[in-house]
Design an enzyme around this catalytic site. Structure first.
Site, PDB file in Angstrom:
ATOM      1  N   LYS A   1     -15.611   7.001  -1.669  1.00 49.67           N
ATOM      2  CA  LYS A   1     -15.434   7.181  -0.226  1.00 49.67           C
ATOM      3  C   LYS A   1     -14.418   8.270   0.055  1.00 49.67           C
ATOM      4  CE  LYS A   1     -11.854   3.596   0.179  1.00 49.67           C
ATOM      5  NZ  LYS A   1     -11.500   2.275   0.711  1.00 49.67           N
TER       6      LYS A   1
ATOM      7  N   ARG B   1       0.821  -1.213   0.000  1.00 46.73           N
ATOM      8  CA  ARG B   1       0.000   0.000   0.000  1.00 46.73           C
ATOM      9  C   ARG B   1       0.855   1.264   0.000  1.00 46.73           C
ATOM     10  NH1 ARG B   1      -4.230  -1.971   4.601  1.00 46.73           N
ATOM     11  NH2 ARG B   1      -2.407  -3.197   5.162  1.00 46.73           N
TER      12      ARG B   1
ATOM     13  N   ASP C   1     -14.199   1.278  -3.972  1.00 47.55           N
ATOM     14  CA  ASP C   1     -13.601   2.611  -4.071  1.00 47.55           C
ATOM     15  C   ASP C   1     -13.238   2.893  -5.525  1.00 47.55           C
ATOM     16  OD1 ASP C   1     -11.170   1.236  -4.555  1.00 47.55           O
ATOM     17  OD2 ASP C   1     -10.740   1.190  -2.419  1.00 47.55           O
TER      18      ASP C   1
ATOM     19  N   HIS D   1      -1.289  -4.861  -4.875  1.00 54.36           N
ATOM     20  CA  HIS D   1      -2.177  -3.739  -4.579  1.00 54.36           C
ATOM     21  C   HIS D   1      -2.137  -2.701  -5.692  1.00 54.36           C
ATOM     22  CE1 HIS D   1      -4.602  -1.136  -2.091  1.00 54.36           C
ATOM     23  NE2 HIS D   1      -3.713  -0.167  -2.196  1.00 54.36           N
TER      24      HIS D   1
ATOM     25  N   ASP E   1      -8.708  -5.498   4.998  1.00 51.63           N
ATOM     26  CA  ASP E   1      -7.919  -5.283   6.206  1.00 51.63           C
ATOM     27  C   ASP E   1      -8.849  -5.198   7.419  1.00 51.63           C
ATOM     28  OD1 ASP E   1      -6.107  -4.614   8.148  1.00 51.63           O
ATOM     29  OD2 ASP E   1      -5.215  -2.937   7.083  1.00 51.63           O
TER      30      ASP E   1
END
Length: 313
Positions: A195, A99, A172, A133, A225
């Site tokens: 979001k 991330r 998202d 990711h 997560d």
């Protein structure tokens, strides 16, 4: 005289032993013998208890935080290099620290780039991983990276559900590309959640782009997560008239209050892979193994065969 290809050898980091055993079994091999010695202060030292000179070794280990999992993989790679392994392939079902793939504010690290350089410095000659990711992380490496997609596992399961009025959803904006790829494969509609975060893992506001009235919705993401985004999105969609909401997430990190949120949410099912071992059980969790996918790709890699048919999306 032609050089005879030696059999590949398989070794597991402690955090991924169960998955590694399944991968080796699917490949038709057995795990090699590694012993890890631990000092009283927590320092540890892995040791290969068999010769690996001149062989291709596959070292299987996800690097989900804390740092011990990454450090163990690095030490095993270094030990293999110093034991004169011919090829060292790091098999990372979950590539941790991914991330942090860019500087999103001043004075922060790009941890994914650092991890890539550490793996190469340790001696990895190839990386096999699944559902990064961010796709661009492949570019952080100077060594070959085989980036597999869990869609090869999830799509057959979704088709087996025979859901009417199926709609794929992204929780998202960043996951919209993934959602569109699934919708194309399943010939379904797409909706997207928008979001805003107050801070990491805390959502301040969420809106829905698209209509889910009378639809069976499947949320698609690469990881789950704290499950805050997924459960909030599921509840929002049920309020907007969805018939049911499921989610597929490749990597089940499930930290903090994730299990409690999952149980209390309107999610009918959370479908994940075994890239990371689960901490707890839940009746809402459906685990699909990725062992056969990795075993087949590793077989093709060892025999210098194409793996392009595994890149579904």
């Amino acid at each position: 005289m032609l050089h005879e290809t030696k059999e590949a050898k398989f070794f597991a980091c402690t955090q991924s032993t169960d998955l590694a055993e399944q991968i080796a079994k699917a490949y038709g091999a057995k795990l090699g013998n590694v012993i890890t010695s631990t000092y009283s202060d927590g320092e540890f030292q892995p040791s290969y208890e068999e010769s690996i000179r001149g062989t291709r070794v596959f070292i299987i280990g996800s690097t989900h935080p804390g740092p011990k999992n990454l450090m163990e993989l690095l030490l095993m790679i270094d030990a293999a290099k110093r034991a004169s392994a011919r090829h060292i392939t790091a098999v990372m079902p979950y590539f941790g620290w991914a991330r942090q793939d860019r500087k999103d504010k001043p004075r922060v690290p790009i941890a994914a780039k650092l991890v890539a350089k550490m793996l190469e410095a340790a001696g990895a000659t190839r990386i096999i991983t699944m559902d990064l990711h961010a796709d661009q992380i492949q570019g952080f490496f100077e060594k070959p990276v085989d980036h597999l997609f869990a869609s090869t596992i999830f799509l057959p399961y979704l088709r087996s559900l025979n859901l009417d009025n199926l709609t794929i959803a992204s929780p998202d904006m960043g996951g919209s590309k993934r959602a569109y790829a699934y919708s194309k494969a399943l010939k379904s509609d797409v909706v997207i959640c928008y979001k805003q975060r107050a801070k990491a893992n805390v959502i301040s506001h969420m809106e829905l782009i698209g209509d889910v009235t009378g639809k069976n919705v499947v949320l698609v993401d690469d990881m789950v997560d704290t499950a805050g985004t997924l459960t909030k999105a599921a509840d929002l969609m049920m309020e907007r008239g969805a018939l049911s909401v499921r989610a597929i997430c490749t990597h089940p990190i499930l930290s903090g209050a994730a299990y409690e949120r999952l149980e209390n949410s309107k999610l009918e099912e959370l479908i994940v892979t075994d890239s990371i071992p689960l901490k707890n059980e839940s009746k809402k969790l459906k685990v699909l193994t990725c062992a056969s996918l990795f075993a087949e790709v590793m077989h093709h890699v060892h025999n210098n065969e194409s793996i392009s048919n595994k890149f579904v999306m």
